[in-house]
Design a protein around this motif. Structure first.
Motif, PDB file in Angstrom:
ATOM      1  N   ALA A 263       0.838  -1.203   0.000  1.00  0.00           N
ATOM      2  CA  ALA A 263       0.000   0.000   0.000  1.00  0.00           C
ATOM      3  C   ALA A 263       0.870   1.248   0.000  1.00  0.00           C
ATOM      4  O   ALA A 263       1.963   1.268   0.579  1.00  0.00           O
ATOM      5  N   ILE A 264       0.380   2.302  -0.658  1.00  0.00           N
ATOM      6  CA  ILE A 264       1.105   3.564  -0.689  1.00  0.00           C
ATOM      7  C   ILE A 264       1.337   4.063   0.732  1.00  0.00           C
ATOM      8  O   ILE A 264       0.412   4.100   1.557  1.00  0.00           O
ATOM      9  N   LEU A 265       2.575   4.447   1.013  1.00  0.00           N
ATOM     10  CA  LEU A 265       2.946   4.885   2.361  1.00  0.00           C
ATOM     11  C   LEU A 265       2.398   6.281   2.643  1.00  0.00           C
ATOM     12  O   LEU A 265       2.540   7.190   1.836  1.00  0.00           O
ATOM     13  N   GLN A 266       1.769   6.413   3.799  1.00  0.00           N
ATOM     14  CA  GLN A 266       1.348   7.743   4.258  1.00  0.00           C
ATOM     15  C   GLN A 266       2.578   8.399   4.877  1.00  0.00           C
ATOM     16  O   GLN A 266       2.798   8.355   6.082  1.00  0.00           O
ATOM     17  N   ALA A 267       3.381   9.023   4.030  1.00  0.00           N
ATOM     18  CA  ALA A 267       4.723   9.451   4.420  1.00  0.00           C
ATOM     19  C   ALA A 267       4.692  10.720   5.263  1.00  0.00           C
ATOM     20  O   ALA A 267       4.428  11.807   4.763  1.00  0.00           O
ATOM     21  N   HIS A 268       4.979  10.558   6.549  1.00  0.00           N
ATOM     22  CA  HIS A 268       5.079  11.717   7.435  1.00  0.00           C
ATOM     23  C   HIS A 268       6.497  12.284   7.355  1.00  0.00           C
ATOM     24  O   HIS A 268       7.463  11.560   7.090  1.00  0.00           O
ATOM     25  N   TYR A 269       6.623  13.576   7.616  1.00  0.00           N
ATOM     26  CA  TYR A 269       7.950  14.185   7.700  1.00  0.00           C
ATOM     27  C   TYR A 269       7.882  15.389   8.611  1.00  0.00           C
ATOM     28  O   TYR A 269       6.819  15.962   8.855  1.00  0.00           O
ATOM     29  N   CYS A 270       9.016  15.748   9.151  1.00  0.00           N
ATOM     30  CA  CYS A 270       9.100  16.841  10.106  1.00  0.00           C
ATOM     31  C   CYS A 270      10.473  17.482   9.986  1.00  0.00           C
ATOM     32  O   CYS A 270      11.376  16.919   9.355  1.00  0.00           O
ATOM     33  N   GLY A 278       8.887  12.864  19.459  1.00  0.00           N
ATOM     34  CA  GLY A 278       7.873  11.989  20.019  1.00  0.00           C
ATOM     35  C   GLY A 278       7.209  11.078  19.023  1.00  0.00           C
ATOM     36  O   GLY A 278       6.403  10.216  19.408  1.00  0.00           O
ATOM     37  N   TRP A 279       7.533  11.245  17.778  1.00  0.00           N
ATOM     38  CA  TRP A 279       6.918  10.408  16.750  1.00  0.00           C
ATOM     39  C   TRP A 279       7.566   9.023  16.740  1.00  0.00           C
ATOM     40  O   TRP A 279       8.690   8.831  17.227  1.00  0.00           O
ATOM     41  N   VAL A 280       6.870   8.066  16.186  1.00  0.00           N
ATOM     42  CA  VAL A 280       7.376   6.689  16.138  1.00  0.00           C
ATOM     43  C   VAL A 280       8.499   6.595  15.114  1.00  0.00           C
ATOM     44  O   VAL A 280       8.325   6.922  13.933  1.00  0.00           O
ATOM     45  N   THR A 281       9.660   6.175  15.568  1.00  0.00           N
ATOM     46  CA  THR A 281      10.801   6.023  14.669  1.00  0.00           C
ATOM     47  C   THR A 281      10.475   5.005  13.582  1.00  0.00           C
ATOM     48  O   THR A 281       9.895   3.955  13.861  1.00  0.00           O
ATOM     49  N   GLY A 282      10.833   5.348  12.353  1.00  0.00           N
ATOM     50  CA  GLY A 282      10.555   4.459  11.232  1.00  0.00           C
ATOM     51  C   GLY A 282       9.328   4.844  10.443  1.00  0.00           C
ATOM     52  O   GLY A 282       9.057   4.271   9.386  1.00  0.00           O
ATOM     53  N   ASP A 283       8.581   5.864  10.962  1.00  0.00           N
ATOM     54  CA  ASP A 283       7.363   6.299  10.289  1.00  0.00           C
ATOM     55  C   ASP A 283       7.442   7.734   9.781  1.00  0.00           C
ATOM     56  O   ASP A 283       6.478   8.241   9.225  1.00  0.00           O
ATOM     57  N   TRP A 284       8.576   8.400  10.020  1.00  0.00           N
ATOM     58  CA  TRP A 284       8.681   9.785   9.570  1.00  0.00           C
ATOM     59  C   TRP A 284      10.130  10.112   9.183  1.00  0.00           C
ATOM     60  O   TRP A 284      11.071   9.440   9.599  1.00  0.00           O
ATOM     61  N   MET A 285      10.264  11.153   8.374  1.00  0.00           N
ATOM     62  CA  MET A 285      11.580  11.581   7.901  1.00  0.00           C
ATOM     63  C   MET A 285      11.871  12.993   8.382  1.00  0.00           C
ATOM     64  O   MET A 285      10.992  13.857   8.387  1.00  0.00           O
ATOM     65  N   SER A 286      13.099  13.222   8.774  1.00  0.00           N
ATOM     66  CA  SER A 286      13.558  14.558   9.128  1.00  0.00           C
ATOM     67  C   SER A 286      13.961  15.303   7.858  1.00  0.00           C
ATOM     68  O   SER A 286      14.806  14.832   7.098  1.00  0.00           O
ATOM     69  N   GLN A 287      13.370  16.468   7.637  1.00  0.00           N
ATOM     70  CA  GLN A 287      13.723  17.252   6.458  1.00  0.00           C
ATOM     71  C   GLN A 287      15.190  17.686   6.500  1.00  0.00           C
ATOM     72  O   GLN A 287      15.920  17.534   5.519  1.00  0.00           O
ATOM     73  N   TYR A 288      15.599  18.248   7.633  1.00  0.00           N
ATOM     74  CA  TYR A 288      16.993  18.659   7.754  1.00  0.00           C
ATOM     75  C   TYR A 288      17.922  17.453   7.755  1.00  0.00           C
ATOM     76  O   TYR A 288      19.057  17.524   7.261  1.00  0.00           O
ATOM     77  N   GLY A 289      17.448  16.346   8.304  1.00  0.00           N
ATOM     78  CA  GLY A 289      18.247  15.129   8.263  1.00  0.00           C
ATOM     79  C   GLY A 289      18.466  14.647   6.841  1.00  0.00           C
ATOM     80  O   GLY A 289      19.560  14.171   6.493  1.00  0.00           O
ATOM     81  N   SER A 290      17.457  14.793   5.986  1.00  0.00           N
ATOM     82  CA  SER A 290      17.623  14.397   4.584  1.00  0.00           C
ATOM     83  C   SER A 290      18.676  15.267   3.905  1.00  0.00           C
ATOM     84  O   SER A 290      19.446  14.791   3.069  1.00  0.00           O
ATOM     85  N   ARG A 291      18.688  16.540   4.275  1.00  0.00           N
ATOM     86  CA  ARG A 291      19.720  17.436   3.733  1.00  0.00           C
ATOM     87  C   ARG A 291      21.116  16.976   4.155  1.00  0.00           C
ATOM     88  O   ARG A 291      22.039  16.899   3.329  1.00  0.00           O
ATOM     89  N   TYR A 306      16.484   4.898   5.288  1.00  0.00           N
ATOM     90  CA  TYR A 306      17.030   5.232   6.612  1.00  0.00           C
ATOM     91  C   TYR A 306      15.903   5.672   7.549  1.00  0.00           C
ATOM     92  O   TYR A 306      15.891   5.309   8.730  1.00  0.00           O
ATOM     93  N   TYR A 307      14.949   6.412   7.028  1.00  0.00           N
ATOM     94  CA  TYR A 307      13.894   6.975   7.872  1.00  0.00           C
ATOM     95  C   TYR A 307      12.623   6.132   7.938  1.00  0.00           C
ATOM     96  O   TYR A 307      11.971   6.070   8.984  1.00  0.00           O
ATOM     97  N   TYR A 308      12.242   5.514   6.834  1.00  0.00           N
ATOM     98  CA  TYR A 308      10.986   4.764   6.798  1.00  0.00           C
ATOM     99  C   TYR A 308      11.265   3.264   6.848  1.00  0.00           C
ATOM    100  O   TYR A 308      11.952   2.726   5.973  1.00  0.00           O
ATOM    101  N   ASP A 309      10.739   2.591   7.855  1.00  0.00           N
ATOM    102  CA  ASP A 309      10.966   1.154   8.019  1.00  0.00           C
ATOM    103  C   ASP A 309      10.108   0.331   7.038  1.00  0.00           C
ATOM    104  O   ASP A 309       8.959   0.690   6.738  1.00  0.00           O
ATOM    105  N   ASN A 310      10.698  -0.752   6.568  1.00  0.00           N
ATOM    106  CA  ASN A 310       9.958  -1.777   5.807  1.00  0.00           C
ATOM    107  C   ASN A 310       9.251  -1.233   4.565  1.00  0.00           C
ATOM    108  O   ASN A 310       8.131  -1.632   4.242  1.00  0.00           O
ATOM    109  N   ILE A 311       9.926  -0.319   3.874  1.00  0.00           N
ATOM    110  CA  ILE A 311       9.326   0.212   2.649  1.00  0.00           C
ATOM    111  C   ILE A 311       9.906  -0.486   1.424  1.00  0.00           C
ATOM    112  O   ILE A 311      10.987  -1.083   1.478  1.00  0.00           O
ATOM    113  N   THR A 312       9.168  -0.412   0.344  1.00  0.00           N
ATOM    114  CA  THR A 312       9.628  -0.924  -0.944  1.00  0.00           C
ATOM    115  C   THR A 312       9.532   0.215  -1.951  1.00  0.00           C
ATOM    116  O   THR A 312       8.475   0.854  -2.069  1.00  0.00           O
TER     117      THR A 312
END
Length: 315
Positions: A263-270, A278-291, A306-312
């Motif tokens: 299923a398409i990932l409901q991709a959270h980011y912050c 406080g968010w669950v690790t593996g379910d969101w991406m850090s914008q500055y971290g991506s930089r 690195y940020y999203y667990d178990n994705i394809t």
């Protein structure tokens, strides 16, 4: 905390961090259009002319656009030589040449709404009295577009449009999905960041919108269906804000989808780990971290994994 609240915090904390760091989350002074728009009406393109009779400056397009923007230099503009060069296309066109293989519909209002005029493949002609200098959007009609609350997307097929609630305008616009993604990314990622960070952002923005196009049951107070808000309650959508760098990131990743369990990932980011710790690790991406990861040499696919667990990631 709801997903909508999480998305709102994403933009809020990003804005706070940017202010504190002295950075500005604004698009560089470059045209919103893709690089292929060169002011020449090539085969396969739909073209506006500033004057009647296919005269004056040309503005050429290869796809649908739901809102041309109204402020230079971020609007879609007339690029060719001649009268009107450099002016925004919105409410400034007098004639067209449809060199595409599809019928193109020109609308009076943004969001593919209001009075319209169709131009068959290969047709030239003046805009009628209603639409002359009152053109706000156009749509390539490859098939009958979705209407009402429906979407034609699936977990394996991109939606062609998304319903965006324009909160300050009090209306819902049906926006070409690619146009939507290209006019969200520069408002959620910084256009000067490394290309691989922008590509990771493009995937997250696309996936978030895609998910809600498939699952939203939102309605306005007036009962109109919509998929996403145009503000921090979902993702920030500003017509005419796309940049060359962010468009390139979207184009480079457009054929890739991000799923979890099919299923398409409901991709959270912050913005940062501190902001959204406080968010669950593996379910969101850090914008500055991506930089930072991109600056360290990581590819966008490595960043996403690195940020999203178990994705394809599937092309």
């Amino acid at each position: 905390m709801t997903v909508r609240r999480r998305a709102a915090l994403t933009s809020l904390f990003a804005a706070i961090v940017l202010v504190l760091s002295g950075a500005l989350l604004t698009a560089p002074a470059s045209a919103a259009a893709a690089a292929s728009r060169d002011g020449v009406c090539d085969s396969g393109e739909f073209c506006y002319y500033y004057n009647s009779g296919e005269l004056g400056s040309v503005s050429d397009f290869t796809g649908s656009v739901s809102d041309y923007g109204t402020t230079e230099p971020s609007c879609y503009d007339f690029k060719g030589a001649g009268a009107g060069q450099g002016l925004c296309v919105k409410n400034n066109a007098a004639s067209v040449w449809n060199r595409s293989s599809q019928t193109v519909r020109v609308y009076y209002n943004s969001g593919y709404a209001g009075s319209y005029q169709d131009f068959a493949a290969g047709a030239k002609g003046n805009l009628n009295a209603t639409l002359k200098n009152n053109n706000a959007s156009h749509q390539f009609l490859s098939s009958t577009p979705p209407t009402g609350c429906t979407t034609d997307g699936t977990n394996t097929k991109l939606p062609t449009t998304i319903l965006v609630y324009r909160v300050s305008l009090g209306r819902v616009d049906r926006v070409d999905f690619e146009t939507y993604v290209k006019n969200v990314l520069p408002n959620e990622w910084i256009s000067s960041w490394p290309a691989e960070s922008l590509k990771a952002g493009a995937m997250a923005v696309k996936s978030f919108g895609w998910y809600w196009a498939l699952h939203s049951t939102n309605k306005t107070s007036g009962g109109a269906c919509f998929d996403v808000y145009d503000n921090t309650s979902s993702q920030v959508y500003k017509p005419g804000s796309a940049t060359t760098a962010t468009n390139s990131a979207v184009d480079a990743t457009w054929g890739t989808r991000m799923t979890r369990g099919g299923a398409i990932l409901q991709a959270h980011y912050c913005s940062t780990t501190t902001a959204c710790g406080g968010w669950v690790t593996g379910d969101w991406m850090s914008q500055y971290g991506s930089r930072d990861l991109a600056n360290a040499g990581d590819s966008y696919s490595t960043i996403l994994n690195y940020y999203y667990d178990n994705i394809t990631l599937t092309s």
